[in-house]
Design a protein around this motif. Sequence first.
Motif, PDB file in Angstrom:
ATOM      1  N   LEU A 273      17.468 143.401  61.268  1.00 42.47           N
ATOM      2  CA  LEU A 273      16.191 143.798  61.861  1.00 42.47           C
ATOM      3  C   LEU A 273      15.028 143.422  60.950  1.00 42.47           C
ATOM      4  O   LEU A 273      13.958 143.033  61.427  1.00 42.47           O
ATOM      5  CB  LEU A 273      16.186 145.307  62.130  1.00 42.47           C
ATOM      6  N   ARG A 274      15.218 143.520  59.657  1.00 45.22           N
ATOM      7  CA  ARG A 274      14.180 143.075  58.718  1.00 45.22           C
ATOM      8  C   ARG A 274      13.965 141.576  58.824  1.00 45.22           C
ATOM      9  O   ARG A 274      12.832 141.085  58.841  1.00 45.22           O
ATOM     10  CB  ARG A 274      14.560 143.454  57.290  1.00 45.22           C
ATOM     11  N   ALA A 275      15.061 140.835  58.883  1.00 46.52           N
ATOM     12  CA  ALA A 275      14.960 139.385  58.953  1.00 46.52           C
ATOM     13  C   ALA A 275      14.295 138.932  60.244  1.00 46.52           C
ATOM     14  O   ALA A 275      13.638 137.880  60.281  1.00 46.52           O
ATOM     15  CB  ALA A 275      16.346 138.752  58.832  1.00 46.52           C
ATOM     16  N   ALA A 276      14.442 139.711  61.313  1.00 45.21           N
ATOM     17  CA  ALA A 276      13.812 139.350  62.587  1.00 45.21           C
ATOM     18  C   ALA A 276      12.300 139.302  62.466  1.00 45.21           C
ATOM     19  O   ALA A 276      11.636 138.613  63.247  1.00 45.21           O
ATOM     20  CB  ALA A 276      14.225 140.348  63.672  1.00 45.21           C
ATOM     21  N   GLU A 277      11.725 140.018  61.493  1.00 43.14           N
ATOM     22  CA  GLU A 277      10.285 139.947  61.263  1.00 43.14           C
ATOM     23  C   GLU A 277       9.860 138.539  60.848  1.00 43.14           C
ATOM     24  O   GLU A 277       8.738 138.119  61.126  1.00 43.14           O
ATOM     25  CB  GLU A 277       9.880 140.956  60.183  1.00 43.14           C
ATOM     26  N   LEU A 278      10.774 137.831  60.191  1.00 49.22           N
ATOM     27  CA  LEU A 278      10.468 136.466  59.765  1.00 49.22           C
ATOM     28  C   LEU A 278      10.587 135.464  60.903  1.00 49.22           C
ATOM     29  O   LEU A 278       9.822 134.501  60.974  1.00 49.22           O
ATOM     30  CB  LEU A 278      11.404 136.053  58.626  1.00 49.22           C
ATOM     31  N   THR A 279      11.551 135.648  61.778  1.00 51.11           N
ATOM     32  CA  THR A 279      11.836 134.622  62.778  1.00 51.11           C
ATOM     33  C   THR A 279      11.167 134.874  64.122  1.00 51.11           C
ATOM     34  O   THR A 279      11.146 133.975  64.961  1.00 51.11           O
ATOM     35  CB  THR A 279      13.351 134.496  63.012  1.00 51.11           C
TER      36      THR A 279
ATOM     37  N   ARG B 240      18.282 122.814  56.027  1.00 47.85           N
ATOM     38  CA  ARG B 240      17.834 123.900  55.162  1.00 47.85           C
ATOM     39  C   ARG B 240      18.152 125.255  55.781  1.00 47.85           C
ATOM     40  O   ARG B 240      18.022 125.445  56.996  1.00 47.85           O
ATOM     41  CB  ARG B 240      16.324 123.771  54.924  1.00 47.85           C
ATOM     42  N   VAL B 241      18.570 126.190  54.932  1.00 44.84           N
ATOM     43  CA  VAL B 241      18.887 127.553  55.346  1.00 44.84           C
ATOM     44  C   VAL B 241      18.069 128.520  54.499  1.00 44.84           C
ATOM     45  O   VAL B 241      17.970 128.359  53.278  1.00 44.84           O
ATOM     46  CB  VAL B 241      20.394 127.858  55.176  1.00 44.84           C
ATOM     47  N   LEU B 242      17.468 129.487  55.160  1.00 44.38           N
ATOM     48  CA  LEU B 242      16.780 130.579  54.466  1.00 44.38           C
ATOM     49  C   LEU B 242      17.716 131.779  54.465  1.00 44.38           C
ATOM     50  O   LEU B 242      18.281 132.134  55.503  1.00 44.38           O
ATOM     51  CB  LEU B 242      15.471 130.926  55.168  1.00 44.38           C
TER      52      LEU B 242
ATOM     53  N   VAL C 280       4.915 131.082  56.870  1.00 41.62           N
ATOM     54  CA  VAL C 280       4.448 129.786  56.360  1.00 41.62           C
ATOM     55  C   VAL C 280       4.873 129.604  54.913  1.00 41.62           C
ATOM     56  O   VAL C 280       5.374 128.547  54.517  1.00 41.62           O
ATOM     57  CB  VAL C 280       2.917 129.677  56.506  1.00 41.62           C
ATOM     58  N   ALA C 281       4.684 130.639  54.098  1.00 38.47           N
ATOM     59  CA  ALA C 281       4.982 130.549  52.672  1.00 38.47           C
ATOM     60  C   ALA C 281       6.458 130.256  52.415  1.00 38.47           C
ATOM     61  O   ALA C 281       6.805 129.515  51.488  1.00 38.47           O
ATOM     62  CB  ALA C 281       4.582 131.842  51.967  1.00 38.47           C
ATOM     63  N   GLU C 282       7.322 130.824  53.222  1.00 40.38           N
ATOM     64  CA  GLU C 282       8.750 130.639  53.000  1.00 40.38           C
ATOM     65  C   GLU C 282       9.325 129.497  53.837  1.00 40.38           C
ATOM     66  O   GLU C 282      10.528 129.246  53.806  1.00 40.38           O
ATOM     67  CB  GLU C 282       9.496 131.941  53.299  1.00 40.38           C
ATOM     68  N   GLY C 283       8.473 128.813  54.599  1.00 42.28           N
ATOM     69  CA  GLY C 283       8.929 127.658  55.354  1.00 42.28           C
ATOM     70  C   GLY C 283       9.942 127.984  56.424  1.00 42.28           C
ATOM     71  O   GLY C 283      10.890 127.216  56.657  1.00 42.28           O
ATOM     72  N   VAL C 284       9.760 129.127  57.082  1.00 41.94           N
ATOM     73  CA  VAL C 284      10.721 129.534  58.114  1.00 41.94           C
ATOM     74  C   VAL C 284      10.831 128.471  59.202  1.00 41.94           C
ATOM     75  O   VAL C 284      11.925 128.154  59.679  1.00 41.94           O
ATOM     76  CB  VAL C 284      10.315 130.895  58.721  1.00 41.94           C
TER      77      VAL C 284
ATOM     78  N   GLU D   2      20.406 122.545  51.802  1.00 39.58           N
ATOM     79  CA  GLU D   2      19.465 123.129  50.867  1.00 39.58           C
ATOM     80  C   GLU D   2      19.216 124.565  51.300  1.00 39.58           C
ATOM     81  O   GLU D   2      19.334 124.890  52.485  1.00 39.58           O
ATOM     82  CB  GLU D   2      18.143 122.352  50.862  1.00 39.58           C
ATOM     83  N   TYR D   3      18.883 125.427  50.359  1.00 35.70           N
ATOM     84  CA  TYR D   3      18.686 126.826  50.710  1.00 35.70           C
ATOM     85  C   TYR D   3      17.526 127.428  49.929  1.00 35.70           C
ATOM     86  O   TYR D   3      17.159 126.950  48.846  1.00 35.70           O
ATOM     87  CB  TYR D   3      19.960 127.644  50.462  1.00 35.70           C
ATOM     88  N   THR D   4      16.951 128.455  50.512  1.00 35.23           N
ATOM     89  CA  THR D   4      15.871 129.219  49.894  1.00 35.23           C
ATOM     90  C   THR D   4      16.202 130.693  50.028  1.00 35.23           C
ATOM     91  O   THR D   4      16.676 131.136  51.078  1.00 35.23           O
ATOM     92  CB  THR D   4      14.517 128.941  50.584  1.00 35.23           C
TER      93      THR D   4
END
Length: 326
Positions: A74-80, A4-6, A54-58, A33-35
């Motif tokens: 840099l925005r995406a780093a907030e998720l990971t 899976r890829v976000l 949690v909501a996005e299944g990171v 699969e992707y989100t």
Amino acid sequence: MTRRVLIVTHGGRPQAVAALAEALRELKTAGFEYTLHDDALAEEFGDHMAAKRVAEGVHNAEVVMVLGGDGTILRAAELTRGTDVPLLGVNLGHVGFLAESEREDLRAAVQRLAARDYEVEERATVDVTVHLPGTAEPVVGWALNEATVEKASRDRMLEVAIGVDGRPLLSFGCDGVVMSTATGSTAHAFSGGGPVIWPDVDAVLMVPLSAHALFARPLVIGPRSRYTVDVLPQSTVEGVLTCDGRREIRLPRGSRVVVRQGGTVRLARLSTAPFADRLVSKFNLPVSGWRDRVGSAHAEAQDVRSDPTSDSNTGSNTGPDNPAET
């Protein structure tokens, strides 16, 4: 096993929309699969992304693919941040220093991802603690590139005091102070006159911005040290702290900001080229000096003079036999 890829992208730009369509097509062909990330990232100071992760299944993603420039990464780093999931950046911006692939190489990037033909590199962040006057509990945040204390209005200078490891070092009036990671040394700190620091160096850099002082030079501390920046009570303006150019908090007079090395963010790397090659490529640096260019031009001139078929030896451009000269 499902892979899976976000996907995080810069919404609204035609180039990003086209890149997203191609990425989805290539990922589907490769069996992923992707989100799609819904783009509701927090812009207030701090780290409020636990529920979003949690909501996005990171945690269940193999990689977070980022379609955009360094700002989108840099925005995406907030998720990971705080997870083991790496970021794979596909550059749709200008410099794209954090990106690993260019737009035209998107298909090849997906194929490398499908073959697990990539390495993971850890980049240090900084932890930021803010002590506000009259507030018992500090406010905490972080940055992958830099934390910047700047004046809140343009008309006056911000008066600050700088300390290292709890010891006072100097004070001055300035436009601001940038505290960056090695990763961020090529961003805001670089624009302010700071040095480039190789990504594997455990260090935190400080660069004063337009400081009114004789001794106000960039400083570099190690991973166990910390900076303090106090907005002095006599400062004619308040300050504002910004992390990675997007998360900010107001700094009244009497505020203290503490910055030290923090955790890591993981980046997926497709290239094993040295960092020096990345600098040359991204900044289009001249790798040959003027002497090399003069020497090359001289050698070419010598070759022309020694070539019997050249115009300079046949005299075809000079003399009365040339109709253009009669």
